[in-house]
Motif scaffolding. Structure first.
Motif, short mmCIF file in Angstrom:
data_model
loop_
_atom_site.label_atom_id
_atom_site.label_comp_id
_atom_site.label_asym_id
_atom_site.label_seq_id
_atom_site.Cartn_x
_atom_site.Cartn_y
_atom_site.Cartn_z
N LEU A 1 0.83 -1.21 0.00
CA LEU A 1 0.00 0.00 0.00
C LEU A 1 0.86 1.26 0.00
O LEU A 1 0.57 2.24 -0.70
CB LEU A 1 -0.93 0.00 1.20
CG LEU A 1 -2.04 -1.06 1.19
CD1 LEU A 1 -2.77 -1.08 2.52
CD2 LEU A 1 -3.02 -0.81 0.05
N LEU A 2 1.93 1.25 0.79
CA LEU A 2 2.82 2.41 0.82
C LEU A 2 3.49 2.63 -0.53
O LEU A 2 3.65 3.77 -0.98
CB LEU A 2 3.87 2.24 1.92
CG LEU A 2 3.35 2.29 3.37
CD1 LEU A 2 4.43 1.85 4.34
CD2 LEU A 2 2.86 3.69 3.72
N ARG B 1 0.87 4.05 -3.07
CA ARG B 1 0.59 5.47 -2.90
C ARG B 1 1.71 6.35 -3.43
O ARG B 1 1.56 7.56 -3.53
CB ARG B 1 0.29 5.76 -1.43
CG ARG B 1 -1.08 5.22 -1.01
CD ARG B 1 -1.29 5.23 0.49
NE ARG B 1 -1.50 6.58 1.01
CZ ARG B 1 -2.69 7.19 1.08
NH1 ARG B 1 -3.77 6.57 0.62
NH2 ARG B 1 -2.80 8.40 1.60
N ARG B 2 2.84 5.71 -3.78
CA ARG B 2 3.93 6.42 -4.45
C ARG B 2 4.04 5.99 -5.90
O ARG B 2 5.04 6.26 -6.56
CB ARG B 2 5.25 6.17 -3.71
CG ARG B 2 5.29 6.85 -2.34
CD ARG B 2 6.58 6.56 -1.59
NE ARG B 2 6.71 7.46 -0.46
CZ ARG B 2 6.16 7.27 0.74
NH1 ARG B 2 5.46 6.16 0.96
NH2 ARG B 2 6.32 8.15 1.70
N GLY C 1 -3.16 4.65 4.01
CA GLY C 1 -4.52 4.94 3.58
C GLY C 1 -5.62 4.28 4.38
O GLY C 1 -6.78 4.30 3.99
N HIS D 1 -6.48 -0.57 -5.00
CA HIS D 1 -5.30 -0.04 -5.68
C HIS D 1 -4.95 -0.90 -6.89
O HIS D 1 -4.50 -2.05 -6.73
CB HIS D 1 -4.10 0.02 -4.73
CG HIS D 1 -4.14 1.16 -3.77
ND1 HIS D 1 -3.77 2.45 -4.12
CD2 HIS D 1 -4.53 1.22 -2.48
CE1 HIS D 1 -3.90 3.23 -3.08
NE2 HIS D 1 -4.37 2.53 -2.06
N GLU E 1 -1.81 14.54 6.14
CA GLU E 1 -2.75 14.50 5.04
C GLU E 1 -2.46 15.57 4.00
O GLU E 1 -2.81 15.43 2.83
CB GLU E 1 -4.19 14.62 5.54
CG GLU E 1 -4.65 13.44 6.37
CD GLU E 1 -4.54 12.12 5.60
OE1 GLU E 1 -5.03 12.04 4.47
OE2 GLU E 1 -3.94 11.18 6.16
N ALA F 1 3.56 12.75 0.13
CA ALA F 1 4.64 11.76 0.16
C ALA F 1 6.02 12.35 -0.09
O ALA F 1 6.99 11.62 -0.27
CB ALA F 1 4.36 10.67 -0.89
#
Length: 527
Positions: A25-26, A29-30, A64, A124, A422, A426
């Protein structure tokens, strides 16, 4: 080796437990794609980990799922040490509002956490989970991609990856593949872990109790509204019935509902792998370290691994940063993991006292030490010491904040209240307490970092007070919110920028300058 480009992916993750899924997930998100291979089809249905801290809640926020996790978590009051007669020897209080923006200790049900992580994974497109797929081989050839072989119901398959993350537990195939071996930190005990569901009026204080009884050391905690956990060290001979063991916590002669959800025996060990990286193959979580559970940091350490590594890996794969920043994963995380393991072992010895003639004396000394003003608070803070100095942690005199985490207060952004992270996104961030200046703007531009005055965030003065206490006019935050460097009050420059800026040089700007933060903090920095 001949690379099959059709089977090539940026990252392969072995293991779909909380550490592996959080890492995916990390990365997603990038913008980094990954494939997770997991030998089981479904998440493990029974409870295992039950405690986390505010830093790890912040990591879940970055993945997230922060609000979803908060909805299933139960804040805890902290930890108590009890003597054999259940009299309180010491309390280690934990706040309901920690510096990372969440309760300092929270209890949760791991199956619920795994389900919400998998739901997030399904949202995702960058993530693919292949259940029923067991990793059977990992090979590297020089600087080329890593070949990972797995087996499922249809046979053997290959994936070629720019990086492989081994989140495959204590019996890790990945650890063997890179030639890493365990360093034994000298703790090994057999314990019984019992999870119970009951509506009884169980005697508890909404925190964790550690019973320091060398004859029968135990741990007890309330996990949920009607969920409780007991842990007892095993002795030679037959185990007492569960109801007999837990009688001190139940109402007298209680005969009501009492469902044993799980009863399992574990060997608690303290170990750390001698190396965490081999080329582009990395160890995370229990593949890299085993922590006795006495301070609730086993899963926490694994999620810290994921947070530390993923932004660096994304920086290399997506922005073309220097490969050498990947070396800082082990150099930063391993000392911290060792420190946490030693704290857990110390707590284990506090509970048991050992079995030699000096055990009673040690317990009396412990009880006396716990009455020293301020000692229990200091021990609580020792869970999160600053990272050790290194290329991305520029610790120097007069730079007390370097290596620590920036606090996460509530702020006002775009007319609404939200947590700091928030709106930071990133990227790297420079926080200042003063007007910006040209050299600072130039360095920030080279890193793709935002420059923000803390006075514009409407955070009740939290960040300004933190920087004032650290005697800093500006701090450079990494994407994981660790302070890379600080400019002391009255100073103008970060430390030895030539030594670390080249590691972070990227081929393109990693953030959208017209994103939400610019709108929220327009006018906060002169460009």
């Amino acid at each position: 080796m001949t690379v099959d480009e059709a089977a090539r992916v940026p990252v392969v993750i072995i293991g779909a437990g909380p550490v592996g899924v959080t890492a995916a997930l990390l990365l997603a998100r990038r913008g980094v794609r990954s494939v997770i291979v997991e030998r089981h089809q479904d998440a493990y249905p029974l409870p295992r980990a039950v405690a986390t801290d505010d830093e790890v809640c912040r990591i879940l926020q970055a993945a997230g799922v922060g609000d979803e996790f908060a909805a299933i978590a139960r804040p805890a009051s902290g930890l108590r040490l009890l003597d054999a007669r259940h009299r309180v020897m010491a309390e280690f209080r934990r706040s309901g509002h920690g510096p990372h923006g969440y309760p300092q200790t929270s209890m949760f049900d791991q199956p619920e956490l795994e389900q919400l992580l998998r739901r997030a994974l399904a949202r995702h497109p960058e993530c693919e989970l292949r259940g029923g797929a067991e990793a059977v081989g990992i090979e590297q050839d020089g600087d080329g991609p890593v070949r990972m072989t797995y087996r499922d119901a249809s046979g053997e398959h290959e994936l070629w990856a720019d990086a492989v993350l081994g989140c495959d537990g204590a019996n890790s195939l990945t650890r063997a593949a890179i030639g890493a071996v365990w360093e034994d930190l000298r703790f090994e005990e057999r314990w019984s872990v019992i999870d119970v569901r009951t509506t009884a009026d169980v005697r508890c204080w909404e925190g964790v109790d550690q019973v320091c009884d060398p004859d029968r050391p135990a741990t007890f905690m309330r996990v949920g509204e009607d969920r409780y956990r007991w842990e007892f060290r095993l002795r030679e001979g037959a185990m007492q019935p569960v109801r007999e063991l837990v009688t001190p916590w139940l109402p007298p002669s209680y005969q009501g509902d009492f469902e044993i959800v799980r009863k399992a025996e574990y060997t608690f060990r303290a170990r750390i792998a001698d190396r965490w990286r081999g080329g582009r193959v990395f160890l995370l979580g229990d593949a890299a370290h085993l922590t006795p559970p006495f301070i609730g940091q086993g899963l926490c350490s694994g999620l810290r691994d994921a947070c530390n590594l993923t932004w660096k890996l994304a920086h290399v794969l997506q922005q073309g940063a220097d490969e050498r920043i990947l070396d800082t994963y082990e150099s930063e995380r391993k000392p911290h993991a060792r420190h946490v393991i030693r704290l857990a072992v110390a707590m284990g010895w506090a509970m048991t006292g050992g079995q030699d003639r000096a055990a009673a004396l040690r317990r009396r000394i412990l009880a006396a030490a716990c009455r020293i003003p301020g000692l229990t608070e200091a021990v609580g803070h020792d869970l999160n010491p600053p990272l050790t100095a290194g290329p991305l942690v520029r610790r120097r005199p007069r730079r007390a904040l370097v290596g620590t985490h920036c606090p996460q207060p509530w702020i006002t952004a775009d007319g609404r209240r939200t947590r700091l992270d928030e709106v930071l996104g990133a990227s790297f961030t420079v926080l200042t307490t003063t007007e910006t200046w040209p050299s600072l703007d130039s360095l920030a531009h080279g890193l793709g970092a935002r420059v923000i005055s803390v006075t514009d965030l409407d955070d009740g003065g939290t960040l300004a007070a933190w920087m004032r206490a650290g005697r800093a006019d500006a701090v450079l935050l990494r994407p994981d919110r660790v302070v890379l460097d600080a400019i002391p009050v009255g100073g103008r420059y970060f430390t030895d920028t030539a030594a670390w800026a080249s590691l972070l040089h990227t081929t393109r700007n990693p953030y959208d300058p017209a994103g939400p933060l610019k709108k929220a903090c327009s006018g906060s920095a002169s460009r």
